[in-house]
Design a protein around this motif. Structure first.
Motif, PDB file in Angstrom:
ATOM      1  N   LEU A  71      44.089  42.394  46.580  1.00 22.48           N
ATOM      2  CA  LEU A  71      43.016  42.623  45.626  1.00 22.48           C
ATOM      3  C   LEU A  71      43.358  41.903  44.322  1.00 22.48           C
ATOM      4  O   LEU A  71      44.336  42.243  43.658  1.00 22.48           O
ATOM      5  N   VAL A  72      42.577  40.898  43.976  1.00 16.18           N
ATOM      6  CA  VAL A  72      42.829  40.098  42.777  1.00 16.18           C
ATOM      7  C   VAL A  72      42.125  40.745  41.589  1.00 16.18           C
ATOM      8  O   VAL A  72      40.901  40.909  41.591  1.00 16.18           O
ATOM      9  N   THR A  73      42.880  41.120  40.565  1.00 12.38           N
ATOM     10  CA  THR A  73      42.308  41.817  39.409  1.00 12.38           C
ATOM     11  C   THR A  73      42.743  41.207  38.082  1.00 12.38           C
ATOM     12  O   THR A  73      42.515  41.797  37.034  1.00 12.38           O
ATOM     13  N   THR A  74      43.391  40.052  38.130  1.00 13.11           N
ATOM     14  CA  THR A  74      43.892  39.437  36.907  1.00 13.11           C
ATOM     15  C   THR A  74      43.052  38.224  36.521  1.00 13.11           C
ATOM     16  O   THR A  74      42.194  37.775  37.283  1.00 13.11           O
ATOM     17  N   GLY A  75      43.303  37.684  35.336  1.00 11.37           N
ATOM     18  CA  GLY A  75      42.540  36.534  34.862  1.00 11.37           C
ATOM     19  C   GLY A  75      41.082  36.897  34.682  1.00 11.37           C
ATOM     20  O   GLY A  75      40.748  37.995  34.227  1.00 11.37           O
ATOM     21  N   VAL A  76      40.201  36.006  35.067  1.00 12.70           N
ATOM     22  CA  VAL A  76      38.768  36.261  34.930  1.00 12.70           C
ATOM     23  C   VAL A  76      38.339  37.439  35.781  1.00 12.70           C
ATOM     24  O   VAL A  76      37.371  38.144  35.461  1.00 12.70           O
ATOM     25  N   PHE A  77      39.089  37.714  36.866  1.00 14.87           N
ATOM     26  CA  PHE A  77      38.761  38.859  37.716  1.00 14.87           C
ATOM     27  C   PHE A  77      39.019  40.188  37.005  1.00 14.87           C
ATOM     28  O   PHE A  77      38.548  41.227  37.464  1.00 14.87           O
ATOM     29  N   GLY A  78      39.735  40.156  35.911  1.00 19.05           N
ATOM     30  CA  GLY A  78      39.934  41.362  35.131  1.00 19.05           C
ATOM     31  C   GLY A  78      38.683  41.776  34.379  1.00 19.05           C
ATOM     32  O   GLY A  78      38.578  42.933  33.940  1.00 19.05           O
ATOM     33  N   PHE A  79      37.742  40.873  34.239  1.00 22.85           N
ATOM     34  CA  PHE A  79      36.501  41.159  33.516  1.00 22.85           C
ATOM     35  C   PHE A  79      35.291  41.217  34.452  1.00 22.85           C
ATOM     36  O   PHE A  79      34.345  41.966  34.210  1.00 22.85           O
ATOM     37  N   VAL A  80      35.321  40.396  35.495  1.00 22.62           N
ATOM     38  CA  VAL A  80      34.188  40.285  36.422  1.00 22.62           C
ATOM     39  C   VAL A  80      34.721  40.339  37.852  1.00 22.62           C
ATOM     40  O   VAL A  80      35.665  39.622  38.188  1.00 22.62           O
ATOM     41  N   ARG A  81      34.088  41.162  38.692  1.00 24.89           N
ATOM     42  CA  ARG A  81      34.588  41.325  40.057  1.00 24.89           C
ATOM     43  C   ARG A  81      34.188  40.164  40.969  1.00 24.89           C
ATOM     44  O   ARG A  81      34.834  39.930  41.990  1.00 24.89           O
ATOM     45  N   ALA A  96      39.324  52.134  40.808  1.00 26.09           N
ATOM     46  CA  ALA A  96      39.789  52.009  39.430  1.00 26.09           C
ATOM     47  C   ALA A  96      39.424  50.643  38.857  1.00 26.09           C
ATOM     48  O   ALA A  96      38.995  50.529  37.697  1.00 26.09           O
ATOM     49  N   TYR A  97      39.593  49.612  39.684  1.00 25.23           N
ATOM     50  CA  TYR A  97      39.262  48.253  39.254  1.00 25.23           C
ATOM     51  C   TYR A  97      37.772  48.122  38.969  1.00 25.23           C
ATOM     52  O   TYR A  97      37.361  47.583  37.927  1.00 25.23           O
ATOM     53  N   ALA A  98      36.937  48.640  39.888  1.00 26.54           N
ATOM     54  CA  ALA A  98      35.487  48.520  39.740  1.00 26.54           C
ATOM     55  C   ALA A  98      34.956  49.329  38.560  1.00 26.54           C
ATOM     56  O   ALA A  98      33.860  49.055  38.052  1.00 26.54           O
ATOM     57  N   SER A  99      35.724  50.294  38.101  1.00 25.12           N
ATOM     58  CA  SER A  99      35.281  51.105  36.965  1.00 25.12           C
ATOM     59  C   SER A  99      35.481  50.394  35.634  1.00 25.12           C
ATOM     60  O   SER A  99      34.912  50.798  34.615  1.00 25.12           O
ATOM     61  N   ARG A 100      36.272  49.326  35.644  1.00 26.89           N
ATOM     62  CA  ARG A 100      36.535  48.629  34.374  1.00 26.89           C
ATOM     63  C   ARG A 100      36.031  47.181  34.355  1.00 26.89           C
ATOM     64  O   ARG A 100      35.900  46.589  33.283  1.00 26.89           O
ATOM     65  N   ALA A 101      35.755  46.599  35.527  1.00 21.12           N
ATOM     66  CA  ALA A 101      35.283  45.211  35.588  1.00 21.12           C
ATOM     67  C   ALA A 101      33.832  45.183  36.035  1.00 21.12           C
ATOM     68  O   ALA A 101      33.439  45.888  36.967  1.00 21.12           O
ATOM     69  N   GLY A 102      33.016  44.368  35.372  1.00 21.84           N
ATOM     70  CA  GLY A 102      31.618  44.277  35.732  1.00 21.84           C
ATOM     71  C   GLY A 102      31.422  43.576  37.067  1.00 21.84           C
ATOM     72  O   GLY A 102      32.322  42.903  37.569  1.00 21.84           O
ATOM     73  N   ARG A 103      30.222  43.749  37.631  1.00 19.72           N
ATOM     74  CA  ARG A 103      29.957  43.140  38.941  1.00 19.72           C
ATOM     75  C   ARG A 103      29.839  41.619  38.825  1.00 19.72           C
ATOM     76  O   ARG A 103      30.509  40.873  39.517  1.00 19.72           O
ATOM     77  N   ALA A 157      33.117  56.755  38.467  1.00 19.52           N
ATOM     78  CA  ALA A 157      33.771  57.621  39.458  1.00 19.52           C
ATOM     79  C   ALA A 157      32.781  58.347  40.346  1.00 19.52           C
ATOM     80  O   ALA A 157      33.061  58.677  41.486  1.00 19.52           O
ATOM     81  N   THR A 158      31.564  58.544  39.851  1.00 17.61           N
ATOM     82  CA  THR A 158      30.542  59.230  40.631  1.00 17.61           C
ATOM     83  C   THR A 158      29.910  58.340  41.661  1.00 17.61           C
ATOM     84  O   THR A 158      29.137  58.792  42.508  1.00 17.61           O
ATOM     85  N   GLY A 159      30.209  57.000  41.574  1.00 16.57           N
ATOM     86  CA  GLY A 159      29.621  56.049  42.527  1.00 16.57           C
ATOM     87  C   GLY A 159      28.400  55.364  41.981  1.00 16.57           C
ATOM     88  O   GLY A 159      27.848  54.484  42.624  1.00 16.57           O
ATOM     89  N   HIS A 160      27.950  55.779  40.769  1.00 19.72           N
ATOM     90  CA  HIS A 160      26.804  55.121  40.160  1.00 19.72           C
ATOM     91  C   HIS A 160      27.263  53.930  39.337  1.00 19.72           C
ATOM     92  O   HIS A 160      28.404  53.879  38.877  1.00 19.72           O
ATOM     93  N   THR A 161      26.385  52.962  39.131  1.00 17.09           N
ATOM     94  CA  THR A 161      26.743  51.789  38.350  1.00 17.09           C
ATOM     95  C   THR A 161      26.243  51.940  36.930  1.00 17.09           C
ATOM     96  O   THR A 161      25.227  52.581  36.668  1.00 17.09           O
ATOM     97  N   GLY A 162      26.966  51.316  35.996  1.00 19.35           N
ATOM     98  CA  GLY A 162      26.578  51.377  34.613  1.00 19.35           C
ATOM     99  C   GLY A 162      26.472  50.018  33.999  1.00 19.35           C
ATOM    100  O   GLY A 162      26.815  49.040  34.609  1.00 19.35           O
TER     101      GLY A 162
END
Length: 207
Positions: A119-129, A185-192, A202-207
């Motif tokens: 699972l890549v979560t660094t660099g630009v992936f830290g901001f956008v999934r 955890a990653y998806a809760s901090r990085a945008g789609r 955490a509830t599964g809804h998107t913001g």
């Protein structure tokens, strides 16, 4: 401008798909392509059809414009807008390459449920999934500004729809199944597709 758009598109596709796949094979011994046969009418089937449609229209639209068989929008067919589109397309294709490189050996086209990649979560992936898809849409949007015809707009719509299906219907569920709490955890901090937009709470809804 249609001729330049066609040349840029062909060059971009060659680099981001052709050369990238070749380099991945050289580095890992695997093409990274995961496009198993999908049932007719399923989400993967629609995603493949729409991606194929977008890729085809990326060639057909500027070719029709060059041949004088497709009329450009009088509102968007302006030198300044075309130049801006060229710049956006260049940035988009560059972004695709940068994001593909950042994925390293985890880079894939498609999904294999039996496979587990890092699972890549660094660099630009830290901001956008999904920065590769973001850059793809940007590149195609730039080409559309260069060739503002109905076939080109249709290609852009097909691409955006394909990306939405690909990401929401099976890529994100696959990552959630495969990486569990780490992906949550990653998806809760990085945008789609853009920073802070489309984060999964955490509830599964998107913001």
């Amino acid at each position: 401008m249609p001729a330049l758009a066609l040349a840029l598109y062909l060059a971009g596709i060659t680099v981001t798909f052709g050369i990238r796949t070749w380099m991945h094979v050289r580095r890992t011994g695997d093409s990274g392509v995961r496009r198993p046969a999908a049932p007719f009418g399923s989400a993967p089937w629609w995603s493949s059809v729409l991606f194929g449609t977008a890729l085809l229209l990326g060639v057909v639209a500027p070719a029709l414009a060059i041949a004088g068989m497709s009329t450009s929008s009088t509102t968007l067919d302006q030198p300044g807008i075309s130049a801006g589109g060229f710049l956006i397309a260049i940035i988009g294709f560059t972004g695709i390459v940068a994001a593909q490189t950042a994925m390293g050996s985890s880079w894939r086209i498609g999904v294999d449920d039996a496979e587990r990649t890092r699972l890549v979560t660094t660099g630009v992936f830290g901001f956008v999934r999904n920065p590769i898809f973001t850059a793809m849409i940007a590149a195609f949007a730039g080409l559309t500004l260069m060739v503002p015809t109905w076939p080109q707009f249709l290609g852009l719509v097909a691409l955006v729809t394909a990306v939405e299906i690909q990401v929401r219907a099976f890529e994100e569920p696959y990552l959630a199944r495969t990486h569990g709490s780490d992906y949550a955890a990653y998806a809760s901090r990085a945008g789609r597709f853009l920073p802070s937009i489309g984060r999964i709470k955490a509830t599964g809804h998107t913001g």
